[in-house]
Design an enzyme around this catalytic site. Structure first.
Site, PDB file in Angstrom:
ATOM      1  N   ILE A  31       0.830  -1.213   0.000  1.00 34.12           N
ATOM      2  CA  ILE A  31       0.000   0.000   0.000  1.00 34.12           C
ATOM      3  C   ILE A  31       0.870   1.271   0.000  1.00 34.12           C
ATOM      4  O   ILE A  31       0.388   2.347  -0.381  1.00 34.12           O
ATOM      5  CB  ILE A  31      -0.952  -0.027   1.227  1.00 34.12           C
ATOM      6  CG1 ILE A  31      -2.167   0.843   0.988  1.00 34.12           C
ATOM      7  CG2 ILE A  31      -0.233   0.358   2.506  1.00 34.12           C
ATOM      8  CD1 ILE A  31      -3.272   0.632   2.011  1.00 34.12           C
ATOM      9  N   GLY A  92      12.188  -2.869  11.249  1.00 30.86           N
ATOM     10  CA  GLY A  92      11.053  -2.245  10.574  1.00 30.86           C
ATOM     11  C   GLY A  92       9.858  -3.159  10.430  1.00 30.86           C
ATOM     12  O   GLY A  92       8.851  -2.758   9.836  1.00 30.86           O
ATOM     13  N   GLN A  93       9.938  -4.395  10.949  1.00 31.38           N
ATOM     14  CA  GLN A  93       8.763  -5.276  10.839  1.00 31.38           C
ATOM     15  C   GLN A  93       7.602  -4.661  11.622  1.00 31.38           C
ATOM     16  O   GLN A  93       7.733  -4.373  12.813  1.00 31.38           O
ATOM     17  CB  GLN A  93       9.052  -6.686  11.373  1.00 31.38           C
ATOM     18  CG  GLN A  93       7.874  -7.634  11.128  1.00 31.38           C
ATOM     19  CD  GLN A  93       8.113  -9.071  11.630  1.00 31.38           C
ATOM     20  OE1 GLN A  93       9.133  -9.369  12.227  1.00 31.38           O
ATOM     21  NE2 GLN A  93       7.149  -9.924  11.386  1.00 31.38           N
ATOM     22  N   SER A  94       6.502  -4.436  10.910  1.00 30.15           N
ATOM     23  CA  SER A  94       5.344  -3.796  11.538  1.00 30.15           C
ATOM     24  C   SER A  94       4.098  -4.670  11.453  1.00 30.15           C
ATOM     25  O   SER A  94       3.111  -4.403  12.139  1.00 30.15           O
ATOM     26  CB  SER A  94       5.065  -2.442  10.868  1.00 30.15           C
ATOM     27  OG  SER A  94       4.789  -2.619   9.488  1.00 30.15           O
ATOM     28  N   HIS A  99       6.004 -12.018   5.739  1.00 34.12           N
ATOM     29  CA  HIS A  99       5.822 -11.487   4.376  1.00 34.12           C
ATOM     30  C   HIS A  99       7.173 -11.207   3.759  1.00 34.12           C
ATOM     31  O   HIS A  99       8.073 -10.652   4.402  1.00 34.12           O
ATOM     32  CB  HIS A  99       4.956 -10.225   4.376  1.00 34.12           C
ATOM     33  CG  HIS A  99       5.364  -9.203   5.379  1.00 34.12           C
ATOM     34  ND1 HIS A  99       5.080  -9.314   6.723  1.00 34.12           N
ATOM     35  CD2 HIS A  99       6.050  -8.037   5.249  1.00 34.12           C
ATOM     36  CE1 HIS A  99       5.564  -8.262   7.363  1.00 34.12           C
ATOM     37  NE2 HIS A  99       6.171  -7.479   6.490  1.00 34.12           N
ATOM     38  N   LEU A 100       7.285 -11.576   2.513  1.00 34.37           N
ATOM     39  CA  LEU A 100       8.503 -11.318   1.749  1.00 34.37           C
ATOM     40  C   LEU A 100       8.256 -10.085   0.889  1.00 34.37           C
ATOM     41  O   LEU A 100       7.296 -10.053   0.103  1.00 34.37           O
ATOM     42  CB  LEU A 100       8.822 -12.529   0.878  1.00 34.37           C
ATOM     43  CG  LEU A 100      10.131 -12.462   0.094  1.00 34.37           C
ATOM     44  CD1 LEU A 100      11.331 -12.430   1.037  1.00 34.37           C
ATOM     45  CD2 LEU A 100      10.246 -13.668  -0.852  1.00 34.37           C
ATOM     46  N   HIS A 101       9.108  -9.070   1.060  1.00 28.24           N
ATOM     47  CA  HIS A 101       9.022  -7.895   0.194  1.00 28.24           C
ATOM     48  C   HIS A 101       9.757  -8.207  -1.110  1.00 28.24           C
ATOM     49  O   HIS A 101      10.905  -8.686  -1.083  1.00 28.24           O
ATOM     50  CB  HIS A 101       9.726  -6.685   0.822  1.00 28.24           C
ATOM     51  CG  HIS A 101       9.098  -6.148   2.068  1.00 28.24           C
ATOM     52  ND1 HIS A 101       8.291  -5.030   2.072  1.00 28.24           N
ATOM     53  CD2 HIS A 101       9.151  -6.556   3.361  1.00 28.24           C
ATOM     54  CE1 HIS A 101       7.894  -4.765   3.305  1.00 28.24           C
ATOM     55  NE2 HIS A 101       8.410  -5.681   4.120  1.00 28.24           N
TER      56      HIS A 101
HETATM   57  P1  AMP Z   1       7.033  -4.635   7.385  1.00 24.20           P
HETATM   58  O1  AMP Z   1       7.343  -3.223   7.793  1.00 24.20           O
HETATM   59  O2  AMP Z   1       8.234  -5.415   6.916  1.00 24.20           O
HETATM   60  O3  AMP Z   1       6.276  -5.364   8.480  1.00 24.20           O
HETATM   61  O4  AMP Z   1       6.109  -4.539   6.124  1.00 24.20           O
HETATM   62  C1  AMP Z   1       4.736  -4.333   6.221  1.00 24.20           C
HETATM   63  C2  AMP Z   1       4.310  -3.740   4.915  1.00 24.20           C
HETATM   64  O5  AMP Z   1       2.915  -3.868   4.815  1.00 24.20           O
HETATM   65  C3  AMP Z   1       4.656  -2.276   4.740  1.00 24.20           C
HETATM   66  O6  AMP Z   1       5.500  -2.106   3.617  1.00 24.20           O
HETATM   67  C4  AMP Z   1       3.290  -1.606   4.563  1.00 24.20           C
HETATM   68  O7  AMP Z   1       3.317  -0.556   3.621  1.00 24.20           O
HETATM   69  C5  AMP Z   1       2.435  -2.769   4.084  1.00 24.20           C
HETATM   70  N1  AMP Z   1       1.012  -2.667   4.362  1.00 24.20           N
HETATM   71  C6  AMP Z   1       0.427  -2.294   5.519  1.00 24.20           C
HETATM   72  N2  AMP Z   1      -0.916  -2.342   5.402  1.00 24.20           N
HETATM   73  C7  AMP Z   1      -1.175  -2.757   4.131  1.00 24.20           C
HETATM   74  C8  AMP Z   1      -2.367  -2.997   3.384  1.00 24.20           C
HETATM   75  N3  AMP Z   1      -3.593  -2.822   3.930  1.00 24.20           N
HETATM   76  N4  AMP Z   1      -2.264  -3.380   2.104  1.00 24.20           N
HETATM   77  C9  AMP Z   1      -1.054  -3.541   1.537  1.00 24.20           C
HETATM   78  N5  AMP Z   1       0.114  -3.351   2.189  1.00 24.20           N
HETATM   79  C10 AMP Z   1       0.060  -2.959   3.467  1.00 24.20           C
END
Ligand code: AMP
Ligand code: ZN
Length: 113
Positions: A31, A92-94, A99-101
């Site tokens: 997103i 930065g994991q949120s 999930h794999l970027h």
């Molecule tokens: P991380 O920071 O590695 O945990 O990556 C989480 C990712 O999820 C971030 O890059 C966010 O931009 C993405 N994200 C959060 N909410 C959504 C959503 N509703 N749809 C798509 N991506 C999302």
């Protein structure tokens, strides 16, 4: 898991731009993209993160990477992409569903920040 953002996206309860889906994984556009291609590839099984993955999850981990390679090939970005697992809040994991970027389509600097 009922209260997990990515489980809800997989279940279609929260909208996302789907890129790919099969029995094991679901891929969708990030997103808040950090590159022209920024796709998240997530296992359908709720795994909290890489450090919580079990030996029995090895096939899933490999499948996420191979799916990233497939999408990279389809998007013709094979000269410049990166796959990343952020592990723990300090990285930065949120979102605490593995999930794999897949980031690519632009010059990527090294080392990452
Ligand atoms: P991380 O920071 O590695 O945990 O990556 C989480 C990712 O999820 C971030 O890059 C966010 O931009 C993405 N994200 C959060 N909410 C959504 C959503 N509703 N749809 C798509 N991506 C999302
Ligand atoms: Zn989940």
């Amino acid at each position: 898991m009922s209260d997990c953002l990515f489980c809800k996206i997989i279940a279609g309860q929260i909208p996302a731009k789907k890129v790919y889906e099969d029995d094991l994984c679901y891929a969708f556009e990030d997103i808040n993209p950090q590159a022209p291609t920024h796709v998240l590839i997530v296992p359908k099984k709720h795994v909290v993160g890489l450090k919580e993955a079990l030996p029995e999850d090895a096939a899933i981990l490999g499948h996420l990477q191979l799916t990233a390679a497939r999408i990279g090939r389809e998007r013709k970005i094979e000269n410049s992409y990166r796959t990343v697992f952020n592990v723990g809040p300090g990285s930065g994991q949120s979102v605490f569903h593995l999930h794999l970027h897949l980031l690519g389509g632009r010059k990527l600097s090294w080392p990452p920040g």
